[in-house]
Scaffold this motif. Structure first.
Motif, mmCIF file in Angstrom:
data_model
loop_
_atom_site.group_PDB
_atom_site.id
_atom_site.type_symbol
_atom_site.label_atom_id
_atom_site.label_comp_id
_atom_site.label_asym_id
_atom_site.label_seq_id
_atom_site.Cartn_x
_atom_site.Cartn_y
_atom_site.Cartn_z
ATOM 1 N N PRO A 104 -2.430 10.890 4.943
ATOM 2 C CA PRO A 104 -3.941 10.600 5.216
ATOM 3 C C PRO A 104 -4.411 9.621 4.085
ATOM 4 C CG PRO A 104 -3.413 12.562 3.743
ATOM 5 C CD PRO A 104 -2.311 12.358 4.299
ATOM 6 N N ALA A 105 -4.005 9.403 2.909
ATOM 7 C CA ALA A 105 -4.420 8.290 1.989
ATOM 8 C C ALA A 105 -3.878 6.895 2.712
ATOM 9 C CB ALA A 105 -3.737 8.465 0.716
ATOM 10 N N TYR A 106 -2.836 6.932 3.066
ATOM 11 C CA TYR A 106 -2.348 5.690 3.810
ATOM 12 C C TYR A 106 -3.056 5.145 4.961
ATOM 13 C CZ TYR A 106 0.303 2.069 6.278
ATOM 14 O OH TYR A 106 0.627 1.118 7.148
ATOM 15 N N ALA A 107 -3.107 6.150 5.744
ATOM 16 C CA ALA A 107 -3.838 5.986 7.122
ATOM 17 C C ALA A 107 -5.403 5.467 6.780
ATOM 18 C CB ALA A 107 -3.958 7.184 7.843
ATOM 19 N N ALA A 108 -6.045 5.892 6.059
ATOM 20 C CA ALA A 108 -7.448 5.562 5.679
ATOM 21 C C ALA A 108 -7.439 4.203 5.260
ATOM 22 C CB ALA A 108 -7.864 6.496 4.923
ATOM 23 N N GLN A 109 -6.677 3.818 4.385
ATOM 24 C CA GLN A 109 -6.599 2.386 3.667
ATOM 25 C C GLN A 109 -5.891 1.279 4.605
ATOM 26 O OE1 GLN A 109 -5.729 2.395 -0.519
ATOM 27 N NE2 GLN A 109 -5.528 4.386 -0.413
ATOM 28 N N ALA A 110 -5.046 1.657 5.391
ATOM 29 C CA ALA A 110 -4.211 0.926 6.313
ATOM 30 C C ALA A 110 -5.391 0.374 7.544
ATOM 31 C CB ALA A 110 -3.121 1.380 6.967
ATOM 32 N N ARG A 111 -6.013 1.225 7.663
ATOM 33 C CA ARG A 111 -7.392 0.871 8.656
ATOM 34 C C ARG A 111 -7.906 -0.100 8.363
ATOM 35 N NH1 ARG A 111 -9.138 5.864 9.306
ATOM 36 N NH2 ARG A 111 -10.673 5.766 7.829
ATOM 37 N N ASP A 112 -8.408 -0.147 6.987
ATOM 38 C CA ASP A 112 -9.108 -1.038 6.414
ATOM 39 C C ASP A 112 -8.434 -2.371 6.147
ATOM 40 O OD1 ASP A 112 -11.088 0.638 5.912
ATOM 41 O OD2 ASP A 112 -10.555 1.189 3.914
ATOM 42 N N LEU A 141 0.908 -1.170 0.079
ATOM 43 C CA LEU A 141 -0.068 -0.077 -0.116
ATOM 44 C C LEU A 141 0.780 1.227 0.045
ATOM 45 C CD1 LEU A 141 -2.828 1.298 0.226
ATOM 46 C CD2 LEU A 141 -2.484 1.131 2.794
ATOM 47 N N GLN A 142 1.858 1.350 0.894
ATOM 48 C CA GLN A 142 2.756 2.476 0.707
ATOM 49 C C GLN A 142 3.507 2.668 -0.440
ATOM 50 O OE1 GLN A 142 4.668 3.462 4.830
ATOM 51 N NE2 GLN A 142 4.227 0.990 5.403
ATOM 52 N N GLU A 143 3.986 1.344 -1.100
ATOM 53 C CA GLU A 143 4.410 1.741 -2.469
ATOM 54 C C GLU A 143 3.758 2.259 -3.355
ATOM 55 O OE1 GLU A 143 6.956 -1.315 -5.045
ATOM 56 O OE2 GLU A 143 5.355 -2.064 -4.305
ATOM 57 N N ARG A 144 2.414 1.649 -3.364
ATOM 58 C CA ARG A 144 1.519 2.382 -4.491
ATOM 59 C C ARG A 144 1.033 3.709 -4.331
ATOM 60 N NH1 ARG A 144 -1.884 -1.475 -3.526
ATOM 61 N NH2 ARG A 144 -3.471 -0.516 -2.195
ATOM 62 N N LEU A 145 1.030 4.098 -3.015
ATOM 63 C CA LEU A 145 0.578 5.472 -2.610
ATOM 64 C C LEU A 145 2.098 6.282 -2.588
ATOM 65 C CD1 LEU A 145 -1.796 4.937 0.319
ATOM 66 C CD2 LEU A 145 -2.381 5.367 -2.307
ATOM 67 N N ALA A 146 3.199 5.890 -2.611
ATOM 68 C CA ALA A 146 4.322 6.537 -2.123
ATOM 69 C C ALA A 146 4.282 7.416 -0.877
ATOM 70 C CB ALA A 146 4.754 7.308 -3.662
ATOM 71 N N GLU A 147 3.649 6.995 0.001
ATOM 72 C CA GLU A 147 3.619 7.482 1.326
ATOM 73 C C GLU A 147 3.376 6.732 2.300
ATOM 74 O OE1 GLU A 147 0.021 10.092 1.294
ATOM 75 O OE2 GLU A 147 -0.536 9.150 2.879
ATOM 76 N N GLY A 148 3.773 6.954 3.560
ATOM 77 C CA GLY A 148 3.375 6.320 4.813
ATOM 78 C C GLY A 148 4.835 6.319 5.608
ATOM 79 N N PRO A 149 4.767 6.037 6.819
ATOM 80 C CA PRO A 149 5.711 6.122 7.893
ATOM 81 C C PRO A 149 6.893 5.160 7.508
ATOM 82 C CG PRO A 149 3.869 5.101 8.831
ATOM 83 C CD PRO A 149 3.218 5.727 7.604
#
Length: 229
Positions: A105-113, A70-78
């Motif tokens: 924001p994008a990563y957090a929302a999808q990581a929650r899922d 997910l982080q690779e796809r969005l290019a964001e995340g901790p």
């Protein structure tokens, strides 16, 4: 957290890490230790960043792989940030994925899922090189305390040294294997074409450059086929 007990565990783990016979088993020891020794940690893995491509190593749960993808796809995340940051912050924490996150924001929302409740990322580094990030996950919000973060940071510091040592050892073994196969190929050429050692090496080197094939691969072909093809 009983830090006296934790210190003894870290000392024992450090000896265990250096005793492993491969980079893979070393990393598996690291991530397994995280789930056992860091309060609140349900899953762990190591993320390496190659440009914008993410590689997941030694995940203890499929959740780790999905989060890295997910982080690779969005290019964001901790974890993504920890692996690419050479200065500044070395530790990242999201305490509660049920609340809105302004930084990722994008990563957090999808990581929650995916089932992530909270997480931390620690840069794995030595003085010479940045190696990636050790990432810890919990299914529950608010699982990681300040003590968890300190324990994770100490674990990451030990892990970075062991990781670097294991990787250097693997590179040394590969270099020795390469030297052996090149020497064997040179011997074949010297015997079949009555060449000197220097001439045989020059033949291999020129062929490698002309065909744009790595020298080790050229040598391997000679060893297998008895000649250059």
């Amino acid at each position: 957290m009983d830090w006296r007990v934790f210190a003894r565990e870290m000392a024992s783990m450090a000896r265990d890490l250096l005793a492993q016979d491969s980079v893979g088993t070393t990393l598996e020891h690291i991530t397994r230790a995280a789930t056992q020794r860091v309060t609140g940690c349900d899953a762990a893995g190591i993320l390496l960043l190659h440009g914008k491509r993410v590689e997941t190593l030694a995940p203890t749960d499929d959740l780790v792989v999905k989060s890295d993808q997910l982080q690779e796809r969005l290019a964001e995340g901790p974890c993504f940030d920890a692996a690419r940051t050479s200065i500044g912050e070395r530790v990242f924490r999201i305490s509660d994925f049920t609340t809105e996150q302004s930084r990722w924001p994008a990563y957090a929302a999808q990581a929650r899922d995916l089932g992530v409740g909270s997480m931390m990322g620690f840069l794995l580094y030595t003085d010479d090189e940045d190696l990636g990030a050790l990432n810890l996950y919990s299914h529950r919000p608010g699982s990681f305390t300040d003590d968890s973060e300190t324990a994770g940071w100490l674990l990451a510091s030990h892990a970075a040294v062991a990781f670097s040592s294991a990787r250097s050892h693997a590179q040394m073994e590969q270099a020795m294997a390469t030297r052996h196969v090149i020497g064997e190929a040179m011997g074949i050429l010297m015997g079949s074409h009555r060449l000197t050692e220097e001439q045989a090496f020059d033949v291999l080197r020129r062929y490698s450059q002309e065909k744009n094939v790595k020298l080790r691969e050229v040598a391997r072909r000679v060893c297998e086929e008895g000649r250059l093809t």
